[in-house]
Design a protein around this motif. Structure first.
Motif, mmCIF file in Angstrom:
data_model
loop_
_atom_site.group_PDB
_atom_site.id
_atom_site.type_symbol
_atom_site.label_atom_id
_atom_site.label_comp_id
_atom_site.label_asym_id
_atom_site.label_seq_id
_atom_site.Cartn_x
_atom_site.Cartn_y
_atom_site.Cartn_z
ATOM 1 N N ASP A 286 21.456 23.691 36.403
ATOM 2 C CA ASP A 286 20.306 23.601 36.447
ATOM 3 C C ASP A 286 19.626 24.177 37.316
ATOM 4 O O ASP A 286 20.164 23.414 38.554
ATOM 5 N N ASP A 287 18.556 24.313 37.832
ATOM 6 C CA ASP A 287 17.623 24.707 39.350
ATOM 7 C C ASP A 287 17.247 23.395 40.115
ATOM 8 O O ASP A 287 17.278 23.769 41.061
ATOM 9 N N SER A 288 17.295 22.612 39.444
ATOM 10 C CA SER A 288 17.033 21.192 39.522
ATOM 11 C C SER A 288 18.142 20.142 40.501
ATOM 12 O O SER A 288 18.666 19.586 38.545
ATOM 13 N N ASP B 59 22.682 27.987 38.648
ATOM 14 C CA ASP B 59 21.731 28.929 37.807
ATOM 15 C C ASP B 59 23.223 29.115 37.114
ATOM 16 O O ASP B 59 23.752 29.460 37.429
ATOM 17 N N ASP C 23 25.460 31.479 39.017
ATOM 18 C CA ASP C 23 26.936 30.360 39.257
ATOM 19 C C ASP C 23 27.542 29.824 38.339
ATOM 20 O O ASP C 23 28.983 29.452 38.784
ATOM 21 N N ASN D 167 14.478 28.704 32.877
ATOM 22 C CA ASN D 167 14.332 29.178 33.681
ATOM 23 C C ASN D 167 14.687 28.953 35.210
ATOM 24 O O ASN D 167 14.343 27.500 36.037
ATOM 25 N N MET D 168 15.246 29.626 36.051
ATOM 26 C CA MET D 168 15.722 29.172 37.115
ATOM 27 C C MET D 168 16.549 30.667 37.431
ATOM 28 O O MET D 168 16.345 31.639 37.262
ATOM 29 N N PRO D 169 16.489 30.711 38.978
ATOM 30 C CA PRO D 169 16.257 32.371 40.115
ATOM 31 C C PRO D 169 17.823 32.396 39.830
ATOM 32 O O PRO D 169 18.208 32.429 39.661
ATOM 33 N N ASN D 170 17.960 33.636 40.244
ATOM 34 C CA ASN D 170 19.116 34.751 40.080
ATOM 35 C C ASN D 170 19.329 34.767 39.039
ATOM 36 O O ASN D 170 19.407 36.276 38.406
ATOM 37 N N ASP E 25 18.966 34.268 35.376
ATOM 38 C CA ASP E 25 17.765 32.520 33.699
ATOM 39 C C ASP E 25 18.873 31.925 32.894
ATOM 40 O O ASP E 25 19.738 33.103 32.697
ATOM 41 N N THR F 187 15.188 22.250 28.214
ATOM 42 C CA THR F 187 13.913 23.234 28.889
ATOM 43 C C THR F 187 12.797 22.182 28.810
ATOM 44 O O THR F 187 12.512 21.737 28.006
#
Length: 123
Positions: free
Chosen positions: A9-11, A34, A37, A55-58, A60, A83
């Motif tokens: 998770d990007d959070s 992400d 990673d 929804n994540m950068p780099n 998904d 999500t």
């Protein structure tokens, strides 16, 4: 041995909440920021479950799932989407990519642990 689970998770706060819940229940948890990673952290070692955001950068979550499903060591590992998305079209896209389950944020810790226990067994 505790079931090893990867939380993607990007959070940072979501990663912290999920890993705290898992570790408090006796599971082993690691994290990735992400999909890209996460793929670098899949080294062929044992993994019982992947919990990922959509929804994540780099990269998904759905793209990550498609990539994971091509890796023989992880082809059968259950993957749960965690999500904010609850749209049926997105859920179908996740299932088509290889997702095993879908939980909507904000998540209930007891529900998360029930899903984990159902998929991988008790800690």
């Amino acid at each position: 041995m505790a079931h090893p689970i990867l939380c993607v998770d990007d959070s940072a706060s979501i990663r912290q909440m999920v890993t705290f819940a898992l570790q408090s229940a006796g599971y082993s948890a690691s994290t990735a920021v992400d999909g890209a990673d996460a793929l670098t952290k899949l080294t062929g070692g044992p993994l019982s479950l992947i919990i990922t955001d959509l929804n994540m950068p780099n990269m998904d979550g759905i793209t990550m799932i498609r990539n994971v499903r091509t890796l023989p060591a992880y082809a059968g590992v259950p993957i749960v989407m965690l999500t904010t998305e609850s749209d049926e079209t997105k859920k179908q896209e996740g299932r088509s990519a290889g997702a095993t389950g879908w939980l909507v944020k904000p998540f209930d810790q007891a529900r998360l642990l029930a899903v984990v226990a159902k998929l991988v067994g008790p800690a």
